[in-house]
Design a protein around this motif. Sequence first.
Motif, short mmCIF file in Angstrom:
data_model
loop_
_atom_site.label_atom_id
_atom_site.label_comp_id
_atom_site.label_asym_id
_atom_site.label_seq_id
_atom_site.Cartn_x
_atom_site.Cartn_y
_atom_site.Cartn_z
N ALA A 348 0.83 -1.21 0.00
CA ALA A 348 0.00 0.00 0.00
C ALA A 348 0.86 1.25 0.00
O ALA A 348 0.55 2.23 -0.68
N ALA A 349 1.95 1.24 0.77
CA ALA A 349 2.84 2.39 0.82
C ALA A 349 3.48 2.64 -0.54
O ALA A 349 3.56 3.78 -1.02
N ALA A 350 3.94 1.57 -1.19
CA ALA A 350 4.57 1.72 -2.51
C ALA A 350 3.56 2.15 -3.56
O ALA A 350 3.86 3.00 -4.41
N ARG A 351 2.36 1.60 -3.50
CA ARG A 351 1.32 1.94 -4.47
C ARG A 351 0.95 3.42 -4.40
O ARG A 351 0.59 4.04 -5.40
N ALA A 352 1.07 4.01 -3.22
CA ALA A 352 0.74 5.42 -3.03
C ALA A 352 1.87 6.36 -3.42
O ALA A 352 1.77 7.57 -3.20
N GLY A 353 2.95 5.81 -3.99
CA GLY A 353 4.04 6.66 -4.46
C GLY A 353 5.16 6.87 -3.46
O GLY A 353 6.07 7.66 -3.70
N ASN A 354 5.11 6.14 -2.34
CA ASN A 354 6.18 6.25 -1.35
C ASN A 354 7.32 5.30 -1.70
O ASN A 354 7.14 4.35 -2.46
N GLU A 355 8.46 5.57 -1.14
CA GLU A 355 9.64 4.74 -1.38
C GLU A 355 9.84 3.78 -0.22
O GLU A 355 9.66 4.14 0.95
N ILE A 356 10.21 2.53 -0.53
CA ILE A 356 10.45 1.52 0.49
C ILE A 356 11.95 1.24 0.56
O ILE A 356 12.56 0.84 -0.43
N GLY A 357 12.52 1.48 1.72
CA GLY A 357 13.94 1.23 1.94
C GLY A 357 14.15 0.10 2.93
O GLY A 357 13.21 -0.40 3.56
N ASN A 358 15.39 -0.30 3.08
CA ASN A 358 15.79 -1.45 3.88
C ASN A 358 16.37 -0.96 5.21
O ASN A 358 17.25 -0.10 5.24
N HIS A 359 15.88 -1.51 6.32
CA HIS A 359 16.38 -1.12 7.64
C HIS A 359 16.85 -2.34 8.43
O HIS A 359 16.83 -2.33 9.66
N SER A 360 17.28 -3.39 7.71
CA SER A 360 17.77 -4.66 8.26
C SER A 360 16.62 -5.57 8.66
O SER A 360 15.46 -5.16 8.66
N TRP A 361 16.94 -6.80 9.01
CA TRP A 361 15.90 -7.78 9.35
C TRP A 361 15.35 -7.56 10.76
O TRP A 361 14.16 -7.58 10.99
N ASN A 362 16.24 -7.36 11.74
CA ASN A 362 15.75 -7.19 13.11
C ASN A 362 16.50 -6.11 13.89
O ASN A 362 16.62 -6.16 15.11
N HIS A 363 17.02 -5.12 13.14
CA HIS A 363 17.55 -3.88 13.74
C HIS A 363 18.79 -4.06 14.62
O HIS A 363 18.91 -3.45 15.67
N PRO A 364 19.79 -4.86 14.21
CA PRO A 364 21.03 -4.89 14.98
C PRO A 364 21.97 -3.79 14.52
O PRO A 364 21.81 -3.22 13.42
N ASP A 365 22.96 -3.48 15.32
CA ASP A 365 24.03 -2.58 14.92
C ASP A 365 24.89 -3.34 13.91
O ASP A 365 25.62 -4.27 14.27
#
Length: 484
Positions: A348-365
Amino acid sequence: MRIHPLVPSLLLLGTLSFTAACSSGPGGPSGSAGASSARPGPTPDPSPVRSVDPSKIKGLKIVSDSSENTSCPFATSYPDVPGAEAMTAAMKKYVERRLATFRSESAACEGGTGGTEGVELNISHQFLVASGDVLGVRLSTHDPSGAGSGLSATTYWYDGKAGAYRTAPGLVADDSRGAFLGALKDRLKGREGVDAAALDDTLSDPASRAAVLDDMAFTADGGLRVDFDRGDVGVPAAGALTVTLSKETVTPWLSAFGKRVQRQTVTPSRSLDLGATHIPTQAVPTHTASGDDDTDCKRVRCVALTFDDGPAVPETATLLTHLARYRARATFFTVGQNVAAHPDLVRAAARAGNEIGNHSWNHPDLTTLSRGQVVSQLNRTSAAIKAATGKAPTLFRPPYGAVNPRVRAATRLSPVLWDLDTEDWKYRDADKVARTVIDKVRRNDVVLLHDIHPTSVAAVPQILRTLTARGYHFVTVSHLRATL
Protein backbone atom coordinates in the motif's frame (compact mmCIF):
# COMPACT_ATOMS: atom_id res chain seq x y z
CA MET A 1 21.37 15.71 16.71
CA ARG A 2 22.21 16.43 13.07
CA ILE A 3 23.90 13.79 10.96
CA HIS A 4 25.02 14.66 7.44
CA PRO A 5 23.13 12.46 4.91
CA LEU A 6 26.16 11.60 2.80
CA VAL A 7 25.79 14.44 0.30
CA PRO A 8 28.51 13.14 -2.07
CA SER A 9 26.35 10.08 -2.73
CA LEU A 10 23.53 12.27 -4.08
CA LEU A 11 25.06 12.33 -7.53
CA LEU A 12 26.02 8.67 -7.42
CA LEU A 13 22.67 7.14 -6.56
CA GLY A 14 21.52 7.05 -10.15
CA THR A 15 24.43 4.78 -11.05
CA LEU A 16 23.65 2.26 -8.33
CA SER A 17 21.56 -0.84 -8.91
CA PHE A 18 20.70 -3.74 -6.66
CA THR A 19 19.83 -7.35 -7.25
CA ALA A 20 18.57 -9.24 -4.23
CA ALA A 21 20.71 -12.29 -3.57
CA CYS A 22 18.77 -14.34 -1.09
CA SER A 23 18.25 -18.05 -0.82
CA SER A 24 14.75 -17.85 0.62
CA GLY A 25 11.64 -15.72 0.43
CA PRO A 26 10.06 -13.80 3.24
CA GLY A 27 8.38 -16.85 4.62
CA GLY A 28 11.68 -18.65 5.13
CA PRO A 29 13.64 -16.14 7.20
CA SER A 30 10.77 -15.54 9.57
CA GLY A 31 10.56 -19.11 10.63
CA SER A 32 13.68 -20.94 9.59
CA ALA A 33 16.33 -21.84 12.11
CA GLY A 34 18.67 -22.32 9.20
CA ALA A 35 19.31 -18.59 8.89
CA SER A 36 22.49 -18.70 10.91
CA SER A 37 23.80 -15.31 9.91
CA ALA A 38 20.93 -13.35 11.43
CA ARG A 39 21.99 -12.49 14.95
CA PRO A 40 20.60 -12.82 17.57
CA GLY A 41 19.71 -16.46 17.98
CA PRO A 42 21.24 -19.85 18.72
CA THR A 43 23.61 -21.49 16.29
CA PRO A 44 21.52 -23.86 14.16
CA ASP A 45 22.18 -27.52 13.55
CA PRO A 46 21.09 -29.56 10.51
CA SER A 47 17.57 -29.97 11.99
CA PRO A 48 15.74 -26.74 11.15
CA VAL A 49 12.23 -25.94 12.24
CA ARG A 50 9.56 -25.48 9.58
CA SER A 51 9.09 -21.95 8.24
CA VAL A 52 5.95 -20.00 9.12
CA ASP A 53 4.40 -17.21 7.05
CA PRO A 54 3.31 -14.63 9.66
CA SER A 55 1.23 -12.70 7.13
CA LYS A 56 -1.34 -15.52 7.34
CA ILE A 57 -1.96 -14.92 11.05
CA LYS A 58 -5.18 -12.92 11.28
CA GLY A 59 -5.09 -9.92 13.58
CA LEU A 60 -1.33 -10.16 14.15
CA LYS A 61 0.37 -7.14 15.65
CA ILE A 62 4.12 -6.81 16.12
CA VAL A 63 4.98 -4.83 19.25
CA SER A 64 8.23 -2.97 18.55
CA ASP A 65 10.40 -0.43 20.32
CA SER A 66 13.82 0.99 19.53
CA SER A 67 16.15 3.91 19.97
CA GLU A 68 18.40 5.71 17.48
CA ASN A 69 20.90 6.67 20.17
CA THR A 70 24.26 5.05 19.41
CA SER A 71 25.16 5.42 23.09
CA CYS A 72 21.98 3.67 24.25
CA PRO A 73 21.09 1.29 21.38
CA PHE A 74 18.17 -1.08 21.76
CA ALA A 75 15.56 -2.73 19.56
CA THR A 76 12.88 -5.11 20.79
CA SER A 77 9.94 -6.91 19.21
CA TYR A 78 7.42 -9.59 20.06
CA PRO A 79 4.14 -10.69 18.47
CA ASP A 80 0.65 -10.08 19.81
CA VAL A 81 -1.73 -12.72 18.43
CA PRO A 82 -5.50 -12.56 19.15
CA GLY A 83 -6.50 -15.31 21.57
CA ALA A 84 -3.01 -15.79 23.02
CA GLU A 85 -3.21 -12.94 25.53
CA ALA A 86 -1.57 -14.88 28.35
CA MET A 87 1.40 -15.77 26.15
CA THR A 88 1.65 -12.19 24.90
CA ALA A 89 1.66 -10.99 28.51
CA ALA A 90 4.54 -13.35 29.34
CA MET A 91 6.61 -12.08 26.40
CA LYS A 92 5.78 -8.47 27.23
CA LYS A 93 6.86 -8.97 30.84
CA TYR A 94 10.17 -10.47 29.73
CA VAL A 95 10.91 -7.77 27.16
CA GLU A 96 9.99 -4.90 29.48
CA ARG A 97 12.09 -6.37 32.28
CA ARG A 98 15.15 -6.79 30.06
CA LEU A 99 14.74 -3.32 28.60
CA ALA A 100 14.31 -1.70 32.03
CA THR A 101 17.43 -3.46 33.30
CA PHE A 102 19.40 -2.49 30.20
CA ARG A 103 18.42 1.17 30.43
CA SER A 104 19.08 1.36 34.17
CA GLU A 105 22.53 -0.20 33.82
CA SER A 106 23.65 1.93 30.88
CA ALA A 107 25.20 5.22 31.88
CA ALA A 108 24.29 6.70 28.50
CA CYS A 109 20.57 5.88 28.71
CA GLU A 110 18.24 8.38 30.31
CA GLY A 111 18.08 7.55 34.00
CA GLY A 112 20.89 5.02 33.73
CA THR A 113 23.43 4.76 36.53
CA GLY A 114 25.67 1.93 35.37
CA GLY A 115 29.02 2.02 33.64
CA THR A 116 28.24 0.39 30.30
CA GLU A 117 27.84 2.57 27.22
CA GLY A 118 27.12 1.76 23.60
CA VAL A 119 26.31 -1.90 24.36
CA GLU A 120 23.32 -3.01 22.30
CA LEU A 121 20.21 -4.84 23.47
CA ASN A 122 18.34 -6.65 20.70
CA ILE A 123 15.31 -8.89 21.20
CA SER A 124 13.78 -10.36 18.05
CA HIS A 125 11.06 -12.92 17.42
CA GLN A 126 10.55 -15.99 15.25
CA PHE A 127 7.36 -18.00 14.73
CA LEU A 128 7.86 -21.73 15.23
CA VAL A 129 4.31 -22.88 14.54
CA ALA A 130 1.03 -21.05 14.03
CA SER A 131 -1.46 -23.71 13.07
CA GLY A 132 -4.62 -25.35 14.31
CA ASP A 133 -4.95 -24.55 18.00
CA VAL A 134 -1.25 -24.09 18.82
CA LEU A 135 1.14 -21.16 18.61
CA GLY A 136 4.89 -21.20 19.21
CA VAL A 137 7.30 -18.26 19.26
CA ARG A 138 11.01 -17.98 20.00
CA LEU A 139 12.38 -14.76 21.44
CA SER A 140 16.11 -14.36 20.81
CA THR A 141 18.08 -11.91 22.94
CA HIS A 142 21.44 -10.32 22.31
CA ASP A 143 22.76 -8.44 25.34
CA PRO A 144 26.55 -8.34 25.64
CA SER A 145 26.27 -6.62 29.01
CA GLY A 146 24.93 -9.88 30.48
CA ALA A 147 26.69 -13.09 31.41
CA GLY A 148 28.31 -15.49 28.96
CA SER A 149 28.11 -14.69 25.26
CA GLY A 150 25.13 -12.39 25.68
CA LEU A 151 23.06 -14.62 23.39
CA SER A 152 20.00 -16.43 24.73
CA ALA A 153 16.68 -17.75 23.47
CA THR A 154 13.37 -18.78 25.00
CA THR A 155 10.37 -20.46 23.38
CA TYR A 156 6.80 -19.53 24.31
CA TRP A 157 3.83 -21.78 23.64
CA TYR A 158 0.07 -21.32 23.62
CA ASP A 159 -2.53 -24.07 23.88
CA GLY A 160 -5.70 -22.82 22.22
CA LYS A 161 -7.67 -25.92 23.19
CA ALA A 162 -7.04 -25.34 26.90
CA GLY A 163 -6.79 -21.55 26.60
CA ALA A 164 -3.46 -21.64 28.43
CA TYR A 165 0.11 -20.38 28.06
CA ARG A 166 2.72 -23.14 28.22
CA THR A 167 6.48 -23.12 28.76
CA ALA A 168 8.80 -25.40 26.81
CA PRO A 169 8.88 -28.24 29.39
CA GLY A 170 5.09 -28.52 28.94
CA LEU A 171 5.75 -30.27 25.62
CA VAL A 172 6.82 -33.34 27.62
CA ALA A 173 4.44 -35.39 29.79
CA ASP A 174 5.13 -35.28 33.54
CA ASP A 175 5.35 -39.06 33.82
CA SER A 176 7.90 -39.18 30.99
CA ARG A 177 10.21 -36.52 32.40
CA GLY A 178 12.72 -39.04 33.75
CA ALA A 179 13.12 -40.83 30.42
CA PHE A 180 13.35 -37.52 28.56
CA LEU A 181 16.01 -36.13 30.89
CA GLY A 182 17.93 -39.40 30.72
CA ALA A 183 18.04 -39.18 26.92
CA LEU A 184 19.30 -35.60 27.10
CA LYS A 185 22.04 -36.57 29.55
CA ASP A 186 23.14 -39.48 27.35
CA ARG A 187 23.51 -37.18 24.35
CA LEU A 188 25.25 -34.40 26.26
CA LYS A 189 27.74 -36.42 28.27
CA GLY A 190 31.06 -36.70 26.54
CA ARG A 191 30.62 -33.45 24.63
CA GLU A 192 33.44 -30.96 24.96
CA GLY A 193 33.00 -28.71 27.98
CA VAL A 194 30.20 -30.73 29.61
CA ASP A 195 30.86 -31.91 33.15
CA ALA A 196 28.75 -34.98 33.90
CA ALA A 197 28.34 -34.26 37.61
CA ALA A 198 27.40 -30.64 37.04
CA LEU A 199 24.96 -31.71 34.31
CA ASP A 200 23.24 -34.13 36.70
CA ASP A 201 22.93 -31.39 39.33
CA THR A 202 21.50 -28.91 36.82
CA LEU A 203 18.87 -31.27 35.45
CA SER A 204 17.96 -32.66 38.89
CA ASP A 205 17.11 -29.29 40.43
CA PRO A 206 13.62 -28.11 39.31
CA ALA A 207 14.52 -24.42 39.17
CA SER A 208 17.77 -24.98 37.29
CA ARG A 209 16.09 -27.47 34.97
CA ALA A 210 13.34 -25.01 34.07
CA ALA A 211 15.94 -22.33 33.37
CA VAL A 212 17.98 -24.41 30.92
CA LEU A 213 15.07 -26.25 29.24
CA ASP A 214 13.49 -23.03 28.03
CA ASP A 215 14.21 -23.39 24.30
CA MET A 216 12.55 -26.41 22.71
CA ALA A 217 10.88 -26.77 19.31
CA PHE A 218 9.95 -29.48 16.83
CA THR A 219 11.84 -29.96 13.61
CA ALA A 220 10.13 -30.25 10.25
CA ASP A 221 10.25 -34.06 10.48
CA GLY A 222 8.79 -34.21 14.00
CA GLY A 223 11.94 -34.51 16.08
CA LEU A 224 12.36 -32.39 19.20
CA ARG A 225 15.25 -29.96 19.17
CA VAL A 226 16.52 -28.71 22.54
CA ASP A 227 18.85 -25.72 22.45
CA PHE A 228 21.02 -24.78 25.41
CA ASP A 229 22.47 -21.28 25.74
CA ARG A 230 26.20 -20.95 26.14
CA GLY A 231 27.19 -21.98 29.66
CA ASP A 232 23.83 -23.63 30.48
CA VAL A 233 25.11 -27.21 30.63
CA GLY A 234 28.77 -26.75 29.76
CA VAL A 235 31.60 -24.33 30.31
CA PRO A 236 31.06 -21.09 28.32
CA ALA A 237 34.06 -21.85 26.10
CA ALA A 238 32.21 -24.86 24.73
CA GLY A 239 29.56 -22.57 23.26
CA ALA A 240 25.86 -23.24 22.79
CA LEU A 241 24.80 -26.87 22.58
CA THR A 242 21.93 -28.57 20.76
CA VAL A 243 20.34 -31.98 21.20
CA THR A 244 17.82 -33.28 18.67
CA LEU A 245 15.71 -36.29 19.61
CA SER A 246 14.16 -38.15 16.68
CA LYS A 247 10.40 -38.34 16.23
CA GLU A 248 10.44 -42.04 17.00
CA THR A 249 12.34 -41.46 20.23
CA VAL A 250 10.48 -38.48 21.61
CA THR A 251 6.86 -39.08 20.59
CA PRO A 252 6.06 -41.54 23.42
CA TRP A 253 7.25 -38.95 25.96
CA LEU A 254 5.18 -36.02 24.73
CA SER A 255 2.25 -34.51 26.57
CA ALA A 256 -1.10 -34.28 24.81
CA PHE A 257 -0.26 -30.66 24.02
CA GLY A 258 3.21 -31.64 22.81
CA LYS A 259 1.72 -34.18 20.41
CA ARG A 260 -0.60 -31.54 18.95
CA VAL A 261 2.33 -29.14 18.53
CA GLN A 262 4.34 -31.89 16.84
CA ARG A 263 1.46 -32.74 14.50
CA GLN A 264 0.81 -29.10 13.57
CA THR A 265 4.52 -28.56 12.96
CA VAL A 266 4.91 -31.56 10.65
CA THR A 267 1.56 -31.13 8.86
CA PRO A 268 0.34 -27.56 9.40
CA SER A 269 -3.35 -26.72 9.13
CA ARG A 270 -4.42 -23.96 6.79
CA SER A 271 -5.56 -21.71 9.62
CA LEU A 272 -4.90 -20.77 13.24
CA ASP A 273 -7.76 -20.75 15.75
CA LEU A 274 -6.89 -19.95 19.35
CA GLY A 275 -10.47 -19.28 20.37
CA ALA A 276 -10.26 -15.49 20.19
CA THR A 277 -13.63 -13.82 20.71
CA HIS A 278 -12.61 -10.94 18.45
CA ILE A 279 -9.98 -10.72 15.72
CA PRO A 280 -9.39 -7.14 14.58
CA THR A 281 -9.24 -6.52 10.86
CA GLN A 282 -6.81 -3.94 9.61
CA ALA A 283 -8.09 -1.72 6.83
CA VAL A 284 -5.34 -1.27 4.24
CA PRO A 285 -5.38 2.10 2.46
CA THR A 286 -6.03 1.98 -1.27
CA HIS A 287 -4.52 5.32 -2.27
CA THR A 288 -2.76 5.17 -5.63
CA ALA A 289 -0.18 7.65 -6.87
CA SER A 290 -1.43 9.61 -9.87
CA GLY A 291 1.93 9.36 -11.60
CA ASP A 292 5.62 10.07 -11.22
CA ASP A 293 6.58 12.95 -8.97
CA ASP A 294 7.60 15.95 -11.11
CA THR A 295 8.70 18.16 -8.19
CA ASP A 296 11.92 20.05 -9.03
CA CYS A 297 13.78 20.45 -5.76
CA LYS A 298 16.18 22.91 -7.39
CA ARG A 299 13.28 25.32 -7.82
CA VAL A 300 11.06 24.67 -4.79
CA ARG A 301 11.51 23.84 -1.13
CA CYS A 302 11.67 20.11 -0.58
CA VAL A 303 11.86 17.92 2.50
CA ALA A 304 12.15 14.14 2.76
CA LEU A 305 10.23 12.64 5.65
CA THR A 306 11.52 9.18 6.53
CA PHE A 307 9.87 6.63 8.80
CA ASP A 308 11.83 3.79 10.38
CA ASP A 309 11.06 0.40 11.95
CA GLY A 310 7.64 -0.37 10.44
CA PRO A 311 5.35 -1.39 9.05
CA ALA A 312 3.21 -1.34 12.18
CA VAL A 313 -0.48 -2.02 12.82
CA PRO A 314 -2.45 0.23 12.85
CA GLU A 315 0.02 3.12 12.76
CA THR A 316 1.36 2.70 9.21
CA ALA A 317 -2.12 2.60 7.67
CA THR A 318 -3.08 5.78 9.53
CA LEU A 319 0.12 7.46 8.38
CA LEU A 320 -0.53 6.55 4.73
CA THR A 321 -3.93 8.22 4.96
CA HIS A 322 -2.35 11.41 6.37
CA LEU A 323 0.24 11.50 3.58
CA ALA A 324 -2.34 10.92 0.84
CA ARG A 325 -4.50 13.75 2.13
CA TYR A 326 -1.66 16.21 1.43
CA ARG A 327 -0.37 14.38 -1.66
CA ALA A 328 2.87 13.93 0.24
CA ARG A 329 5.39 11.19 -0.46
CA ALA A 330 7.78 9.73 2.08
CA THR A 331 10.41 7.03 2.45
CA PHE A 332 9.78 4.03 4.70
CA PHE A 333 12.86 2.23 6.03
CA THR A 334 11.27 -1.08 6.93
CA VAL A 335 12.41 -3.89 9.22
CA GLY A 336 12.33 -7.26 7.48
CA GLN A 337 10.55 -9.24 10.19
CA ASN A 338 7.76 -6.63 10.11
CA VAL A 339 7.59 -6.68 6.30
CA ALA A 340 7.08 -10.45 6.47
CA ALA A 341 4.22 -9.94 8.92
CA HIS A 342 2.50 -7.11 7.03
CA PRO A 343 3.41 -7.16 3.32
CA ASP A 344 0.01 -5.63 2.49
CA LEU A 345 0.97 -2.39 4.23
CA VAL A 346 4.27 -2.27 2.37
CA ARG A 347 2.45 -2.76 -0.94
CA ALA A 348 0.00 0.00 0.00
CA ALA A 349 2.84 2.39 0.82
CA ALA A 350 4.57 1.72 -2.51
CA ARG A 351 1.32 1.94 -4.47
CA ALA A 352 0.74 5.42 -3.03
CA GLY A 353 4.04 6.66 -4.46
CA ASN A 354 6.18 6.25 -1.35
CA GLU A 355 9.64 4.74 -1.38
CA ILE A 356 10.45 1.52 0.49
CA GLY A 357 13.94 1.23 1.94
CA ASN A 358 15.79 -1.45 3.88
CA HIS A 359 16.38 -1.12 7.64
CA SER A 360 17.77 -4.66 8.26
CA TRP A 361 15.90 -7.78 9.35
CA ASN A 362 15.75 -7.19 13.11
CA HIS A 363 17.55 -3.88 13.74
CA PRO A 364 21.03 -4.89 14.98
CA ASP A 365 24.03 -2.58 14.92
CA LEU A 366 25.49 -3.73 11.59
CA THR A 367 28.99 -2.52 12.48
CA THR A 368 29.20 -5.24 15.16
CA LEU A 369 28.41 -8.06 12.70
CA SER A 370 30.54 -10.09 10.33
CA ARG A 371 30.28 -9.44 6.61
CA GLY A 372 28.15 -12.55 6.17
CA GLN A 373 25.76 -11.44 8.89
CA VAL A 374 25.42 -7.98 7.32
CA VAL A 375 24.68 -9.59 3.94
CA SER A 376 22.02 -11.80 5.53
CA GLN A 377 20.37 -8.92 7.41
CA LEU A 378 20.10 -6.77 4.29
CA ASN A 379 19.43 -9.41 1.63
CA ARG A 380 16.66 -11.12 3.58
CA THR A 381 14.94 -7.77 4.06
CA SER A 382 15.36 -6.78 0.42
CA ALA A 383 13.88 -10.12 -0.63
CA ALA A 384 10.86 -9.56 1.64
CA ILE A 385 10.37 -6.05 0.21
CA LYS A 386 10.60 -7.31 -3.36
CA ALA A 387 8.13 -10.10 -2.61
CA ALA A 388 5.69 -7.52 -1.23
CA THR A 389 6.09 -4.79 -3.86
CA GLY A 390 7.65 -6.43 -6.90
CA LYS A 391 10.61 -4.07 -6.64
CA ALA A 392 13.87 -4.44 -4.73
CA PRO A 393 14.98 -1.43 -2.67
CA THR A 394 17.98 0.69 -3.59
CA LEU A 395 18.43 2.44 -0.22
CA PHE A 396 19.16 1.25 3.29
CA ARG A 397 19.29 3.00 6.61
CA PRO A 398 21.73 1.37 9.02
CA PRO A 399 20.18 0.95 12.48
CA TYR A 400 21.38 3.71 14.83
CA GLY A 401 22.99 5.36 11.81
CA ALA A 402 25.97 3.07 12.43
CA VAL A 403 27.88 2.35 9.24
CA ASN A 404 31.52 1.58 8.47
CA PRO A 405 33.59 0.41 5.47
CA ARG A 406 32.81 -3.26 6.13
CA VAL A 407 29.07 -2.60 6.06
CA ARG A 408 29.35 -0.48 2.91
CA ALA A 409 31.37 -3.18 1.19
CA ALA A 410 28.80 -5.86 2.02
CA THR A 411 25.99 -4.31 -0.05
CA ARG A 412 25.24 -2.32 -3.18
CA LEU A 413 22.44 -0.51 -1.39
CA SER A 414 23.06 3.19 -0.86
CA PRO A 415 23.16 4.26 2.81
CA VAL A 416 20.87 7.06 4.02
CA LEU A 417 21.30 8.86 7.32
CA TRP A 418 19.45 12.04 8.30
CA ASP A 419 19.75 15.79 8.87
CA LEU A 420 17.06 16.26 11.51
CA ASP A 421 16.51 13.78 14.32
CA THR A 422 13.14 14.33 15.99
CA GLU A 423 14.11 11.97 18.85
CA ASP A 424 10.53 10.75 18.69
CA TRP A 425 11.64 7.40 20.09
CA LYS A 426 12.49 9.22 23.33
CA TYR A 427 9.75 11.86 23.46
CA ARG A 428 6.36 10.20 22.99
CA ASP A 429 4.65 13.58 22.58
CA ALA A 430 2.94 14.37 19.27
CA ASP A 431 3.07 18.15 19.72
CA LYS A 432 6.75 18.10 20.70
CA VAL A 433 7.63 15.95 17.69
CA ALA A 434 5.67 18.24 15.35
CA ARG A 435 7.23 21.40 16.80
CA THR A 436 10.73 19.92 16.46
CA VAL A 437 10.24 19.43 12.73
CA ILE A 438 8.42 22.71 12.14
CA ASP A 439 10.93 24.81 14.08
CA LYS A 440 14.16 23.15 12.91
CA VAL A 441 13.59 21.88 9.37
CA ARG A 442 15.57 23.38 6.52
CA ARG A 443 15.25 23.06 2.80
CA ASN A 444 16.24 19.62 1.45
CA ASP A 445 16.48 18.07 4.93
CA VAL A 446 16.07 14.36 5.51
CA VAL A 447 13.92 14.02 8.65
CA LEU A 448 13.99 10.97 10.93
CA LEU A 449 10.69 9.69 12.38
CA HIS A 450 9.28 6.28 13.33
CA ASP A 451 5.91 4.90 12.28
CA ILE A 452 5.86 2.37 15.14
CA HIS A 453 4.95 5.15 17.58
CA PRO A 454 1.33 6.42 17.63
CA THR A 455 2.53 9.81 18.87
CA SER A 456 4.84 10.21 15.88
CA VAL A 457 2.05 9.37 13.44
CA ALA A 458 -0.26 11.79 15.26
CA ALA A 459 2.33 14.56 14.73
CA VAL A 460 2.32 14.18 10.94
CA PRO A 461 -0.87 16.14 10.06
CA GLN A 462 0.44 19.23 11.88
CA ILE A 463 3.80 18.89 10.12
CA LEU A 464 2.21 18.48 6.70
CA ARG A 465 -0.28 21.30 7.20
CA THR A 466 2.24 23.85 8.51
CA LEU A 467 5.08 23.11 6.11
CA THR A 468 2.76 22.93 3.11
CA ALA A 469 1.59 26.43 3.99
CA ARG A 470 5.25 27.50 3.98
CA GLY A 471 5.73 26.19 0.46
CA TYR A 472 7.42 22.86 1.23
CA HIS A 473 6.99 19.80 -0.98
CA PHE A 474 7.28 16.32 0.51
CA VAL A 475 9.35 13.96 -1.63
CA THR A 476 11.13 10.63 -1.33
CA VAL A 477 14.84 10.41 -0.58
CA SER A 478 15.63 9.12 -4.07
CA HIS A 479 13.65 11.94 -5.68
CA LEU A 480 15.40 14.51 -3.49
CA ARG A 481 18.79 13.12 -4.47
CA ALA A 482 17.94 12.88 -8.16
CA THR A 483 16.73 16.48 -8.44
CA LEU A 484 19.52 18.25 -6.53
